[in-house]
Design an enzyme around this catalytic site. Sequence first.
Site, PDB file in Angstrom:
ATOM      1  N   HIS A 151      75.535  17.785 106.108  1.00 51.60           N
ATOM      2  CA  HIS A 151      74.742  17.224 105.160  1.00 51.60           C
ATOM      3  C   HIS A 151      74.141  17.914 104.174  1.00 51.60           C
ATOM      4  O   HIS A 151      73.874  19.072 104.454  1.00 51.60           O
ATOM      5  CB  HIS A 151      73.610  16.114 105.988  1.00 51.60           C
ATOM      6  CG  HIS A 151      72.702  15.144 105.113  1.00 51.60           C
ATOM      7  ND1 HIS A 151      71.942  15.374 104.105  1.00 51.60           N
ATOM      8  CD2 HIS A 151      72.919  13.709 105.260  1.00 51.60           C
ATOM      9  CE1 HIS A 151      71.672  14.490 103.567  1.00 51.60           C
ATOM     10  NE2 HIS A 151      72.194  13.148 104.267  1.00 51.60           N
ATOM     11  N   ASP A 187      70.221  20.644 113.393  1.00 53.70           N
ATOM     12  CA  ASP A 187      70.018  19.542 112.705  1.00 53.70           C
ATOM     13  C   ASP A 187      70.215  18.328 113.762  1.00 53.70           C
ATOM     14  O   ASP A 187      71.394  17.746 114.033  1.00 53.70           O
ATOM     15  CB  ASP A 187      70.789  19.225 111.422  1.00 53.70           C
ATOM     16  CG  ASP A 187      70.451  17.979 110.595  1.00 53.70           C
ATOM     17  OD1 ASP A 187      69.901  17.220 111.246  1.00 53.70           O
ATOM     18  OD2 ASP A 187      71.332  17.861 109.840  1.00 53.70           O
ATOM     19  N   GLN A 215      71.102  12.903 113.624  1.00 59.96           N
ATOM     20  CA  GLN A 215      72.087  11.786 114.170  1.00 59.96           C
ATOM     21  C   GLN A 215      72.349  11.958 115.433  1.00 59.96           C
ATOM     22  O   GLN A 215      72.537  10.723 115.992  1.00 59.96           O
ATOM     23  CB  GLN A 215      73.572  11.983 113.400  1.00 59.96           C
ATOM     24  CG  GLN A 215      73.545  11.891 111.881  1.00 59.96           C
ATOM     25  CD  GLN A 215      73.131  10.495 111.257  1.00 59.96           C
ATOM     26  OE1 GLN A 215      73.088   9.518 111.905  1.00 59.96           O
ATOM     27  NE2 GLN A 215      72.926  10.289 109.950  1.00 59.96           N
ATOM     28  N   LYS A 233      65.339   6.921 111.210  1.00 56.82           N
ATOM     29  CA  LYS A 233      66.794   6.892 111.839  1.00 56.82           C
ATOM     30  C   LYS A 233      66.743   6.393 113.424  1.00 56.82           C
ATOM     31  O   LYS A 233      67.750   6.492 114.067  1.00 56.82           O
ATOM     32  CB  LYS A 233      67.732   7.896 111.714  1.00 56.82           C
ATOM     33  CG  LYS A 233      67.972   8.538 110.370  1.00 56.82           C
ATOM     34  CD  LYS A 233      69.140   9.400 110.307  1.00 56.82           C
ATOM     35  CE  LYS A 233      69.356  10.146 108.728  1.00 56.82           C
ATOM     36  NZ  LYS A 233      69.648   9.175 107.631  1.00 56.82           N
ATOM     37  N   CYS A 247      76.163  12.139 101.210  1.00 55.70           N
ATOM     38  CA  CYS A 247      75.469  13.388 101.187  1.00 55.70           C
ATOM     39  C   CYS A 247      76.159  14.643 101.875  1.00 55.70           C
ATOM     40  O   CYS A 247      75.600  15.538 102.151  1.00 55.70           O
ATOM     41  CB  CYS A 247      74.001  13.362 101.598  1.00 55.70           C
ATOM     42  SG  CYS A 247      73.012  12.208 100.486  1.00 55.70           S
TER      43      CYS A 247
END
Lengths: 412, 144
Positions: A125, A203, A206, A229, A369
């Site tokens: 991202h 990261d 997600q 999220k 993104c």
Amino acid sequence: MNVKEFDVEKIRNDFPILKRSIRDKPLIYLDNAATTQKPKQVIDALIRYYEYHNANIHRAAHTLSEESTKAYEDAREKVAKFINADKEEIIFVRNATEAINLVAYTWARVNIKEGDRIVITEFEHHSNIVPWQLLAKEKGALLEYIRIDDEGMLIIDDLHNLISKNNVKMLSFSQMSNVLGSIAPAREIIKYAHEHNITTLLDGAQSVPHMPVDVKELDCDFMAFSAHKMLGPTGVGVLYAKRSYLESMPPFLGGGDMIKEVHKYDTRWNDLPWKYEAGTPNIADVISFGSAIDYLLEVGMENIHNYEQRLTKYALEKLSSIKGLEIYGTFDVKKRGGIVSFNLGDIHPHDLATILDEDGIAIRSGHHCAQPLMDKLNVAATSRASFYLYNTKEEIDALVNSLERARMIFRI
Amino acid sequence: MGTSDIYREIILDYYRNPRNYGKIDDADVVIKDSNPLCGDEIEMHIKFKDGKISDIKFNGKGCAISQASASMLTEIVMKKSIDEVRKIGKNDILESLGLQNLGPARIKCALLSLKTFKLALYSYLANNMNKEDQELKDEASKLF
């Protein structure tokens, strides 16, 4: 609770927004990779805080402040337990983007020098690209990309080649791609990086919302994720960092709360984790994020992951039957999460999203993104449907019907 | 407005068979603009003669609405005088598209070409005619 007992109707009842209609059709929300909906437990926690406890935290002797300080720090403990960290290792920031920037501006700014290499991947991202570009330009460091294969999975040989180069200082990668849903074999990658003395940032924006994530097992040095999220409010992100890193790194923002003593020309930093939380934090949202974590734990992360895998398998099968529809990424649900990107014939994703919206279906369209990934896939944009614990097979059927309608309108 | 109303035959036809698509090698002005929200891009090539638009072409990428509206715009302004085309407003474009009721997100797709065209005119007047037409520039920036 096992998979059979996963009661999606009961879950759906907890989400007030799912009772809404869009253009006289029941809302079908498939944009969960962008942000998720909130259960009433989270909304109630926010209201309860403002109606009953609201006060600034730390260092006040009155009851309200004691209550809100306790609630804020309790939420930190919930987050820590959720990812198997210690509470001193949890820093609250605004979002995953800020968490990555914090690392780029503190640890990396001190430790990365001219000629050093920072390794990321082709499915990042923008939030895990741009901070490293800024740093690489400032320091004269090199930014390198692990490539992905035709299935959207990281090419492990490529990783080995890049990591064994000289002067690699940092490896930063997504555990789950926000476009392809690909899941990176994070534990193996991190182990390999550590064998080469490379610092790792995961990261988890997600992955953390959708599967069990244990930072001790993964052994990542840093991890970033966002509350919104994972059923929580907007405005709260988490940086996890190993204590040894937090102890040696310089602070990020300076100001109140991050200090122990301030003199005219010198300051002693506060203990962990407060050394990295300058100014009044987002108290209310952090506290209601704690309720989101309670909710997820109640359902069970393993159950959520299994349920989403079944939904994703169903979606991939159904979507494959649509003439002219191209799906990006792997079909092996063991290697991916519930994020499905696709294009239908020559219909631009924005046109497709407009048609689906008329059927009450919310999907995302655009570059997500992740423009370098769009270039790699050789597309300008994709449509993306992403699932969460409240989505159903019936909603996927509705998505398929709406895509068929779009195909008729565009005569594909 | 229903989608069946948006994606009428005429829009799809202009999307798939755009009129005046391409480049002009000896154009007097070439201007490219994009909508950063969605990545739609329009590049306008214009040639002027005797105060009129003697040729105009566009190219770009984006959704059906942005590409069809750009193509229609080139047809509307072709061979017309600068005085005439500088008055073209957003309603003229939306009317020819038949899309007067587009929502706030998609109206930008329809107006990107007009914005690019106005900026192209402004640029031509400033660079070739020594005329700073501030009004034209303001109109362009007000479109979205």
